[in-house]
Design a protein around this motif. Structure first.
Motif, PDB file in Angstrom:
ATOM      1  N   ASP A 257       0.786  -2.649   6.520  1.00  0.00           N
ATOM      2  CA  ASP A 257      -0.211  -2.765   5.460  1.00  0.00           C
ATOM      3  C   ASP A 257      -1.498  -3.396   5.989  1.00  0.00           C
ATOM      4  OD1 ASP A 257       1.515  -2.169   2.806  1.00  0.00           O
ATOM      5  OD2 ASP A 257       2.720  -3.321   4.211  1.00  0.00           O
ATOM      6  N   TYR A 258      -1.348  -4.414   6.811  1.00  0.00           N
ATOM      7  CA  TYR A 258      -2.521  -5.107   7.347  1.00  0.00           C
ATOM      8  C   TYR A 258      -3.350  -4.177   8.231  1.00  0.00           C
ATOM      9  CZ  TYR A 258      -5.188  -8.978   9.439  1.00  0.00           C
ATOM     10  OH  TYR A 258      -6.182  -9.823   9.865  1.00  0.00           O
ATOM     11  N   SER A 259      -2.689  -3.370   9.056  1.00  0.00           N
ATOM     12  CA  SER A 259      -3.415  -2.449   9.935  1.00  0.00           C
ATOM     13  C   SER A 259      -4.193  -1.414   9.133  1.00  0.00           C
ATOM     14  CB  SER A 259      -2.442  -1.748  10.888  1.00  0.00           C
ATOM     15  OG  SER A 259      -1.855  -2.664  11.782  1.00  0.00           O
ATOM     16  N   PHE A 260      -3.599  -0.923   8.039  1.00  0.00           N
ATOM     17  CA  PHE A 260      -4.299   0.065   7.201  1.00  0.00           C
ATOM     18  C   PHE A 260      -5.538  -0.555   6.550  1.00  0.00           C
ATOM     19  CE2 PHE A 260      -1.011   3.271   7.453  1.00  0.00           C
ATOM     20  CZ  PHE A 260      -1.725   4.441   7.204  1.00  0.00           C
ATOM     21  N   LEU A 261      -5.389  -1.767   5.997  1.00  0.00           N
ATOM     22  CA  LEU A 261      -6.546  -2.394   5.354  1.00  0.00           C
ATOM     23  C   LEU A 261      -7.639  -2.699   6.370  1.00  0.00           C
ATOM     24  CD1 LEU A 261      -5.558  -4.925   2.546  1.00  0.00           C
ATOM     25  CD2 LEU A 261      -6.797  -2.779   2.373  1.00  0.00           C
ATOM     26  N   LYS A 262      -7.263  -3.194   7.542  1.00  0.00           N
ATOM     27  CA  LYS A 262      -8.265  -3.474   8.566  1.00  0.00           C
ATOM     28  C   LYS A 262      -9.026  -2.210   8.952  1.00  0.00           C
ATOM     29  CE  LYS A 262      -7.774  -6.160  12.077  1.00  0.00           C
ATOM     30  NZ  LYS A 262      -8.803  -7.214  11.834  1.00  0.00           N
ATOM     31  N   LYS A 263      -8.309  -1.090   9.054  1.00  0.00           N
ATOM     32  CA  LYS A 263      -8.968   0.165   9.425  1.00  0.00           C
ATOM     33  C   LYS A 263      -9.917   0.624   8.314  1.00  0.00           C
ATOM     34  CE  LYS A 263      -9.736   3.946  11.767  1.00  0.00           C
ATOM     35  NZ  LYS A 263     -10.509   4.732  10.790  1.00  0.00           N
ATOM     36  N   GLU A 264      -9.500   0.525   7.052  1.00  0.00           N
ATOM     37  CA  GLU A 264     -10.380   0.928   5.957  1.00  0.00           C
ATOM     38  C   GLU A 264     -11.645   0.075   5.948  1.00  0.00           C
ATOM     39  OE1 GLU A 264     -10.255   3.388   3.968  1.00  0.00           O
ATOM     40  OE2 GLU A 264      -8.179   4.029   3.632  1.00  0.00           O
TER      41      GLU A 264
ATOM     42  N   TYR B   9     -16.925  -3.614   8.241  1.00  0.00           N
ATOM     43  CA  TYR B   9     -16.572  -4.994   7.906  1.00  0.00           C
ATOM     44  C   TYR B   9     -15.307  -5.385   8.655  1.00  0.00           C
ATOM     45  CZ  TYR B   9     -15.206  -9.053   5.075  1.00  0.00           C
ATOM     46  OH  TYR B   9     -14.846 -10.307   4.652  1.00  0.00           O
ATOM     47  N   ASN B  10     -15.316  -6.577   9.246  1.00  0.00           N
ATOM     48  CA  ASN B  10     -14.149  -7.070   9.972  1.00  0.00           C
ATOM     49  C   ASN B  10     -13.276  -7.874   9.019  1.00  0.00           C
ATOM     50  OD1 ASN B  10     -12.298  -7.881  11.929  1.00  0.00           O
ATOM     51  ND2 ASN B  10     -13.565  -9.596  12.602  1.00  0.00           N
ATOM     52  N   TYR B  11     -12.217  -7.265   8.531  1.00  0.00           N
ATOM     53  CA  TYR B  11     -11.303  -7.926   7.600  1.00  0.00           C
ATOM     54  C   TYR B  11     -10.265  -8.693   8.408  1.00  0.00           C
ATOM     55  CZ  TYR B  11      -8.008  -8.535   3.725  1.00  0.00           C
ATOM     56  OH  TYR B  11      -7.166  -9.065   2.772  1.00  0.00           O
ATOM     57  N   SER B  12     -10.187 -10.011   8.202  1.00  0.00           N
ATOM     58  CA  SER B  12      -9.273 -10.830   8.991  1.00  0.00           C
ATOM     59  C   SER B  12      -8.622 -11.881   8.103  1.00  0.00           C
ATOM     60  CB  SER B  12     -10.034 -11.515  10.131  1.00  0.00           C
ATOM     61  OG  SER B  12      -9.181 -12.342  10.890  1.00  0.00           O
ATOM     62  N   ARG B  13      -7.292 -11.914   8.118  1.00  0.00           N
ATOM     63  CA  ARG B  13      -6.528 -12.893   7.360  1.00  0.00           C
ATOM     64  C   ARG B  13      -5.327 -13.335   8.195  1.00  0.00           C
ATOM     65  NH1 ARG B  13     -10.523 -12.262   4.869  1.00  0.00           N
ATOM     66  NH2 ARG B  13     -10.805 -11.758   2.650  1.00  0.00           N
ATOM     67  N   LYS B  14      -4.844 -14.556   7.972  1.00  0.00           N
ATOM     68  CA  LYS B  14      -3.544 -14.928   8.496  1.00  0.00           C
ATOM     69  C   LYS B  14      -2.498 -14.062   7.818  1.00  0.00           C
ATOM     70  CE  LYS B  14      -4.583 -19.791   9.507  1.00  0.00           C
ATOM     71  NZ  LYS B  14      -4.217 -21.192   9.217  1.00  0.00           N
TER      72      LYS B  14
ATOM     73  N   LEU C  62       0.839  -1.200   0.000  1.00  0.00           N
ATOM     74  CA  LEU C  62       0.000   0.000   0.000  1.00  0.00           C
ATOM     75  C   LEU C  62       0.868   1.241   0.000  1.00  0.00           C
ATOM     76  CD1 LEU C  62      -2.455  -0.957   2.907  1.00  0.00           C
ATOM     77  CD2 LEU C  62      -2.753  -1.431   0.469  1.00  0.00           C
ATOM     78  N   GLU C  63       0.368   2.305  -0.590  1.00  0.00           N
ATOM     79  CA  GLU C  63       0.895   3.652  -0.366  1.00  0.00           C
ATOM     80  C   GLU C  63      -0.196   4.432   0.344  1.00  0.00           C
ATOM     81  OE1 GLU C  63       3.971   4.207  -0.856  1.00  0.00           O
ATOM     82  OE2 GLU C  63       4.297   2.344  -1.949  1.00  0.00           O
ATOM     83  N   THR C  64       0.196   5.307   1.256  1.00  0.00           N
ATOM     84  CA  THR C  64      -0.776   5.989   2.106  1.00  0.00           C
ATOM     85  C   THR C  64      -0.440   7.473   2.234  1.00  0.00           C
ATOM     86  OG1 THR C  64       0.474   5.617   4.146  1.00  0.00           O
ATOM     87  CG2 THR C  64      -1.026   3.859   3.438  1.00  0.00           C
ATOM     88  N   THR C  65      -1.354   8.214   2.844  1.00  0.00           N
ATOM     89  CA  THR C  65      -1.134   9.643   3.069  1.00  0.00           C
ATOM     90  C   THR C  65      -0.247   9.908   4.280  1.00  0.00           C
ATOM     91  OG1 THR C  65      -3.137   9.835   4.415  1.00  0.00           O
ATOM     92  CG2 THR C  65      -3.358  10.247   2.040  1.00  0.00           C
ATOM     93  N   GLY C  66       0.095   8.873   5.025  1.00  0.00           N
ATOM     94  CA  GLY C  66       0.938   9.023   6.209  1.00  0.00           C
ATOM     95  C   GLY C  66       1.051   7.697   6.939  1.00  0.00           C
ATOM     96  N   GLY C  67       1.572   7.762   8.153  1.00  0.00           N
ATOM     97  CA  GLY C  67       1.852   6.532   8.888  1.00  0.00           C
ATOM     98  C   GLY C  67       0.868   6.181   9.977  1.00  0.00           C
ATOM     99  N   GLN C  68      -0.290   6.876  10.042  1.00  0.00           N
ATOM    100  CA  GLN C  68      -1.249   6.657  11.123  1.00  0.00           C
ATOM    101  C   GLN C  68      -2.525   6.044  10.570  1.00  0.00           C
ATOM    102  OE1 GLN C  68      -0.392   7.459  14.212  1.00  0.00           O
ATOM    103  NE2 GLN C  68       1.375   8.766  13.881  1.00  0.00           N
ATOM    104  N   PRO C  69      -2.727   4.713  10.726  1.00  0.00           N
ATOM    105  CA  PRO C  69      -3.952   4.097  10.216  1.00  0.00           C
ATOM    106  C   PRO C  69      -5.227   4.731  10.761  1.00  0.00           C
ATOM    107  CG  PRO C  69      -2.362   2.406  10.811  1.00  0.00           C
ATOM    108  CD  PRO C  69      -1.798   3.708  11.301  1.00  0.00           C
ATOM    109  N   ALA C  70      -5.159   5.277  11.967  1.00  0.00           N
ATOM    110  CA  ALA C  70      -6.357   5.863  12.567  1.00  0.00           C
ATOM    111  C   ALA C  70      -6.797   7.129  11.853  1.00  0.00           C
ATOM    112  CB  ALA C  70      -6.108   6.153  14.045  1.00  0.00           C
ATOM    113  N   GLN C  71      -5.880   7.822  11.176  1.00  0.00           N
ATOM    114  CA  GLN C  71      -6.255   9.092  10.560  1.00  0.00           C
ATOM    115  C   GLN C  71      -5.852   9.212   9.097  1.00  0.00           C
ATOM    116  OE1 GLN C  71      -3.963  11.385  13.426  1.00  0.00           O
ATOM    117  NE2 GLN C  71      -2.541  12.028  11.823  1.00  0.00           N
TER     118      GLN C  71
END
Length: 498
Positions: free
Chosen positions: A91-98, A104-109, A7-16
């Motif tokens: 990457d996983y934390s960002f996708l889970k937050k989105e 939706y609860n996104y969950s993967r190994k 992923l590329e993101t707007t920053g390093g904070q999944p919460a915001q």
């Protein structure tokens, strides 16, 4: 099946922050069989420094789909797959937050190629994706773009599969170590041809590789922490230390069960790049058993002040030069007041604080809560009535209208809210062994320290307990720790001395 994602993101904070680009390569353990990538409109401006890093501008994403428009495809592509990424928690934390924002609860190994690389290719000077690819000869086109980084990670993953197969069963794999490292192209993204037919046929089945399965099971652990290290952690009370590769302590914590608490550390979804960097920098864990929960709390506070670890934010202050004091005037009124501890060497502060500004604020709070007189607390300089008397919040102690006995009761209530119920006492709790007890000693409202005694030890005087402790500094933090501990249910014995 494995979903290799970047992923590329707007920053390093999944919460915001939000995702600006996603790339997914589906790997079946032998080769890439499907791929998807797209820019995403994050619904906000992209910071300039992010644009400098990735090259992604606001204009580029203006007409791009929003995440909710591709969410279904992401779910369907990764269904039944292990989520693979370099620094997978980010990457996983960002996708889970989105997905969480969509309900939706996104969950993967998950599987982290940083961790797998450290295990299978030890001794590399760096395990960042760019430097690792450069050092082992993996082409990386489009650095800091999702498709380029994901494609390189897919090739890296293929190499790691080949290396692990060769290490576990070299004869069955038919590969030399050089062959294993060369087996790149058969794992490249779709559209690329294998370098040789032999290389394409020698790719192992990831499902059968122990190293990969171990990496999945330990994906939540920091890259440098082994399952054996975690298994060795005690299920007892104490203080634990996280160390970096240089051996420096970067975090101090405490728990009544060190093993469970550290497992909780590693299981959480990290909300920022800094928290991921913290986890990835943990290279060793040490600990000190305390037996007693109270001793663990006090020793943790002491160690944080002594070591000032990088990732501990609370309780770092080790000097408390200000405080709240008590005096009684000639009319019998008790005065709470703040000042520098050095200016009152003849008396110990009721509570020590970081500076006079904090001490003044602390005292204002107590005046308001317990309806005390600002003038008698040295917060309102006047020859007459204090301001609160004029607005009917003070009962007139400043003018002698309220009897000293009544006013002093509220002063004592205020003091009780931030001091101990008893002046001198000993808290006797569980030791580190069955034949041992812990001691926490407070004299005249001042914490002296803690220590351990044999279970058969008998004390007749307060001084006998003092001989059994190691001296530690008294301060606001330890006072609060002891007060809160004694006000909650506990099994320790409190021995009071007059």
């Amino acid at each position: 099946m494995y979903a290799i994602i970047d992923l590329e993101t707007t920053g390093g904070q999944p919460a915001q922050d939000r995702i600006t680009e996603i790339a997914i390569y589906i790997h079946d353990g032998e080769k890439v069989v499907d791929e998807f990538s797209t820019l995403l409109n994050p619904g906000r401006n992209i910071p300039f420094f992010i644009t400098q890093l990735t090259g992604i501008t606001d204009d580029m994403v203006r007409e791009a789909p929003r995440f909710h428009e591709v969410a279904r495809k992401v779910v369907e592509m990764t269904e039944g797959c292990v989520f693979v990424a370099h620094n997978v928690r980010f990457d996983y934390s960002f996708l889970k937050k989105e997905f969480a924002d969509l309900g939706y609860n996104y969950s993967r190994k998950t599987l982290c190629t940083v961790r797998l690389s450290r295990s299978l290719m030890p001794g590399q000077p760096s395990y960042s994706l760019g430097k690792l690819c450069q050092n082992i000869g993996i082409p990386l086109n489009g650095r800091h773009r999702a498709a380029g980084d994901a494609a390189a990670t897919a090739i890296l993953f293929g190499r790691l599969l080949a290396i692990s197969q060769q290490q576990e069963n070299p004869e069955a794999a038919g590969l030399t170590p050089a062959d294993a490292l060369a087996a790149v192209d058969a794992n490249a993204p779709a559209g690329r041809k294998p370098e040789t037919a032999a290389a394409a046929t020698k790719q192992p089945s990831a499902r059968k590789i122990k190293a990969v399965q171990d990496a999945i099971k330990t994906a939540l652990l920091p890259p440098n922490i082994t399952p054996e290290k975690v298994a060795s952690l005690p299920h007892e009370a104490g203080v634990y230390y996280f160390h970096n590769e240089a051996g420096e302590v970067i975090y101090v914590g405490k728990s009544i069960n060190i093993y469970k608490r550290i497992q909780q550390h590693f299981a959480v979804d990290y909300k920022s790049r800094k928290s991921i960097e913290f986890k990835n920098s943990i290279s060793d864990i040490t600990w000190e058993l305390t037996g007693s929960e109270l001793v663990a709390l006090l020793y943790e506070s002491h160690e944080i002040k002594r070591l000032k670890p990088l990732y501990n934010r609370a309780q770092r202050r080790s000097v408390f030069p200000a405080g709240i004091f008590l005096r009684t005037d000639e009319n019998g009124y008790k005065h709470l007041y703040y000042g520098r501890a050095d200016d009152h060497a003849e008396s110990h502060p009721l509570i020590a604080l970081g500076n006079q500004y904090k001490a003044k604020g602390f005292l204002f709070h107590k005046v308001a809560k317990f309806n005390l007189c600002q003038k008698l607390c040295d917060l309102y300089k006047t020859q007459g009535a204090c301001f609160d008397y004029q607005v009917h919040r003070c009962k007139g102690a400043c003018l002698g209208l309220e009897p000293a006995e009544e006013y002093n009761q509220r002063v004592e209530a205020a003091i009780e809210s931030f001091t101990y119920e008893h002046g001198s006492f000993v808290v006797i709790g569980q030791g580190r062994r069955e034949d041992e007890k812990s001691l926490v000693v407070v004299e005249n409202g001042r914490y002296l320290g803690f220590g351990y005694i044999d279970e058969t030890f008998t004390a007749r005087r307060f001084a006998d307990f003092q001989d059994g402790i190691t001296r530690y500094n008294d301060n606001k933090d330890v006072q609060q720790i002891i007060r809160q501990y004694l006000r909650t249910p506990h099994k320790d014995k409190v021995k009071v001395f007059k």
